[in-house]
Write a protein that holds these residues in place. Sequence first.
Motif, short mmCIF file in Angstrom:
data_model
loop_
_atom_site.label_atom_id
_atom_site.label_comp_id
_atom_site.label_asym_id
_atom_site.label_seq_id
_atom_site.Cartn_x
_atom_site.Cartn_y
_atom_site.Cartn_z
N SER A 95 0.86 -1.19 0.00
CA SER A 95 0.00 0.00 0.00
C SER A 95 0.89 1.23 0.00
CB SER A 95 -0.90 0.00 1.24
OG SER A 95 -1.67 1.19 1.26
N LEU A 96 0.56 2.17 -0.87
CA LEU A 96 1.36 3.39 -0.97
C LEU A 96 0.42 4.59 -0.91
CD1 LEU A 96 4.32 4.28 -1.47
CD2 LEU A 96 3.78 4.35 -3.90
N GLY A 97 0.75 5.52 -0.03
CA GLY A 97 -0.06 6.74 0.05
C GLY A 97 -0.54 6.99 1.45
N THR B 136 4.40 -4.04 3.76
CA THR B 136 4.86 -3.07 2.76
C THR B 136 3.85 -1.93 2.69
OG1 THR B 136 5.60 -5.03 1.61
CG2 THR B 136 5.90 -2.96 0.49
N ILE B 137 3.90 -1.06 3.68
CA ILE B 137 2.95 0.05 3.78
C ILE B 137 3.78 1.32 3.86
CG2 ILE B 137 1.14 1.11 5.18
CD1 ILE B 137 0.56 -1.72 6.27
N GLU B 138 3.60 2.22 2.90
CA GLU B 138 4.43 3.42 2.84
C GLU B 138 3.64 4.61 2.35
OE1 GLU B 138 7.42 2.92 4.70
OE2 GLU B 138 8.44 3.92 3.03
N ASN B 139 4.17 5.79 2.56
CA ASN B 139 3.54 6.99 2.01
C ASN B 139 4.59 8.03 1.68
OD1 ASN B 139 3.95 9.06 4.08
ND2 ASN B 139 2.65 7.81 5.38
N GLN B 140 4.12 9.20 1.27
CA GLN B 140 5.02 10.27 0.82
C GLN B 140 5.92 10.78 1.94
OE1 GLN B 140 1.69 10.15 0.42
NE2 GLN B 140 1.01 11.11 -1.47
N ARG C 120 8.12 9.43 3.69
CA ARG C 120 9.51 9.00 3.61
C ARG C 120 10.24 9.75 2.50
NH1 ARG C 120 11.65 5.25 6.08
NH2 ARG C 120 9.72 4.15 6.42
#
Lengths: 197, 847
Positions: free
Chosen positions: A164-166, A190-194, A196
């Motif tokens: 997941s991105l965002g 795997t969970i990330e957003n802007q 980083r």
Amino acid sequence: MAKLRRGMAGRGARFLKDWSLPRQLAGESPMSTAARSTTSENLRPRLEQADRVGTSICPFCAVGCSQLVYAKNGKPIHIEGDPRSPVNQGTLCPKGAGTLGVLLSPQRINKVLYRAPHATEWEERPLDWAMERVAQLTKQARDETFVERLPDGKVVNHTIGIGSLGGATLDNEENYLIKKLFNGGLGMVTIENQARI
Amino acid sequence: MALWDLANSDWVITMGSNMAENHPIAFRFLVEAKRRGATLVHVDPRYTRTGANCDIHAPIRSGSDIAFLGGMIHYILEGDHWFRDFALAYTNIAHIIEDAYADPEQGDGVFSGFDPQQGDYSEESWQYKGKIVPSPIAEHRVQGEQKGAQSESMAEGPPPQDPTLQHPNCVYQIMRRHYARYTPEMVEQVTGCPRETFLSICELVAQNSGRDRTGAFAYAVGWTHHTYGVQIIRAATIVQSLLGNVGRPGGGIMALRGHTSIQGSTDIPTLYNMLPTYLPQPNAFHDHATLDRYIASETPATGWWHNFPKYIVSLLKAWYGENATAANEWGYQHIPKLTGDVSQLPMTLAMSNGVVKGQFFIGQNPVVGAVNTALVEKGLARLEWMVVRDIAMTETANFWQKGNRIQRGEARPEEIGTEVFFFPAALAAEKGGTVTNTSRLVQWHDAVCEPPGSSRSDLWFIYHLGRRLKQLYAGSTAPRDRAIQALTWDYPMMGDKQEPDAEAVLQEINGYTVADRKLVPNYQALKDDGSTACGGWMYSGVFPKEGQNQARSRRPDKPGGPGSHLGWAFAWPSNRRTLYNRASADPEGRPWSERKKMIWWDEGQGKWTGLDVPDFEPEKRPDYRPDWSKNPHGMEALGGADPFIMEPDGQSMLFVPSGLKDGPLPTYYEPLESPVRNPFYRQQANPTAKIWEQPGNELHGIGDPRFPYVLTTFRLTELHCGGVMSRIAPHTAELQPEAFVELPPELARELGIEHLGWTTLSTLRGEVEMRAMVTERLTPFEINGRRVYQIGVPWVYGWEGYARGDVANVLLAITGDANTSIHTTKALTCNLRAGRRAGTRSGPDAG
Ligand code: SF4
């Protein structure tokens, strides 16, 4: 003929009297009396028609400017900076001032779109159908890729098969539930957003 | 510090940020500071509206920031300009480091403890002598060796110190040796900034810091987007700690962050390595097998983080409710464990390597905003399915139809098997919820209008997806499905769209007592016995009582009031506007000066008081000293004059013994791609930088003649980041209709490029075309006796929306900062030529 001429002269005089520019040139303030004319008197602020006003926060950058959003029949009709905010004191930058243009942009999409594998075009689909299909695919991908233990026996209880991105454009409550469901419920890591980047 | 506190600064250095253009409304506080007499400085490769509004513009070559800031540290130490009473009392300047410590000055650019095989450091030789110091930052605790259990030595007595600063291994002496060669001459040679300009800035900050005067730095991604971004910020921290510009009015370092809630999404993270509010995500390779082991290894003996068990147990209670019991470790085994770095860059590579089956993109558009976006597109094509949630078509959503590879004839839609869902999303004014701004201000926004058609909030999407998944898993008896079954997932819904109530979610984040579901007033009320539940301890107090949503509070101070605006929204933690504000008073608890007072000790009342909420135990006397004979833990081990309560001994760390992957002090390295050799050391680049070289992600060598120009990317006032959000707004798009490259006239002449003519930029990663903006805002640099051209491109364009152009990030490589895995966008090398690129054109007039 003379009467007509007099009438025109009268209208001309009235126009000249009403017209604000000569008064401004004569030194009156363009911010008050010299801004007045019959036209300006008949103008009404758009936000008078609003049946609702609420406080919003600019959706763009992290300065966090406050906005007042005026709506009529559930549609926004006007957005301006909130003068009470110590952050922006009523001001907005070009992006913030363009928020109404984003909300009402003809380029906004308000239907669910679906692209089947190998298709060359989008199709419209019902929201409910798409939600169910995504739930099924999520379950299937998780079930196929979930790892309980590493080969050496260490417990991991995770999947790296779904990501997941965002998040940086979302609300705190939304991020909270995304992390809670994806990480605490499904075992996705795997969970990330802007934030980083 | 609060944004508006910048108006109280006597100087502000904006560096790594183009604040006037990219955080325009925040910049008005600099304008106000200037009106009150402050001096403004802009250190930046480009002359922009920020520089135009400042008193001094200092041009530097992209990526040379540590040489500049290291030069400032050198100036401050050698000229004895530091604020002695502040730094001796509140920093580790007198602390003595292990004998085994060796500096890069001895190691030609490498600190002691480096393992060239593994490419990483061991921190043993960086510790306070005889101690093991835990890192205060969860993000770093989780990556390094676990020191919580071993940090007992911190409870046995204070770290060894030499207040006379004579000991050769005290931090003061180490820093003097470390920065000895960061002279004004060297600064000029490395950064290209004329030494007179550099020295005028040093004099400015030295003369305008101390008891009576304070100043601030303001930065943005111009500091973070490097392989040593954390160390650039650290260098500024050293300057500010030496000068006494921390925790005081008008003093500090202002991080100007990007998106509306980028701070919130860091605190309550959709990030791989943290659980809400900075608790480390468990890791299979750390001592985390059981909750007891995890708590033992993650709880430092001393300082505020000693409360860690209360926060993690309360989080588990919030997530698993009655399914979290003492007998099942409060559900700890339901939390997945990491096995490595799965941040965005490795995620991109994992997609392109076919490891990922399904992917969600929720308000993020990596085909424009990520680096090496051609590789991103390849990754998307290998997914089985993907979900995009946005308000308009994005380049990520239709990569299979209009992507770079399709445009250039490298792929056809029929060959791409990815199943794609586009869900339309709601905007802030169409949904209720909170966002957290760059100075930790948590502000509620109302749902004023209806989202159009099938558009829904992301809260709606995730909540209803969760409900469906819970149903799908309801009948399972497999142990692996216990977590989703155990998850608490019950929020009231409103209206016929069944929108979940965001206030109910915010209440869970705030926390409550389990027995009666009464909201907790603050995080001091949290317990580690399962009697409280809390989704994010740092946000406790945002909803202290039923009906009292502090994020909705809209009571600013009146003119002439204290100016901390404590009645406007809520700032975490505990509504404090300035972190570590105990440092605004001297060790005895008196303001350093009348002009710069913020909080102070009130002997009559026996507590701290002032213009802000004290960031300190309210009744801890300034003369309190730990009784080491009692082996004190937690806050008892911190004295009444130790302001930095998250640190294990309450002192600001000039020298960082634990928690940094690339060294205890900032030291100069060249960017991974640079036209020149590192003038300081044989070690060219950060030895711990994350590099993923593979086909399609190659790097340029030092001074590669094929790529002679230094490239930096930037964004524009009118267009926001990679999102289509501003490109679909008619008048912002009209103001910046098309992609361009900025270059200096000298280079334009050399290459035969005309203003507004076509140019092509290329790297080993890809090629893009743009119009030329020939401008004197960029000037050539003399670096080490060589002429170096710096150019810049905005990265905000794509093929959707009204404002279009090639995606600049096609040029960039995937590389990561050693500590944060942040990509490099601010300093790389490229080629530039006149004319259009080969292949199908995608320019705005390409039809
Ligand atoms: S109005 Fe401009 S400065 Fe303010 S939050 Fe919006 S984008 Fe940022």
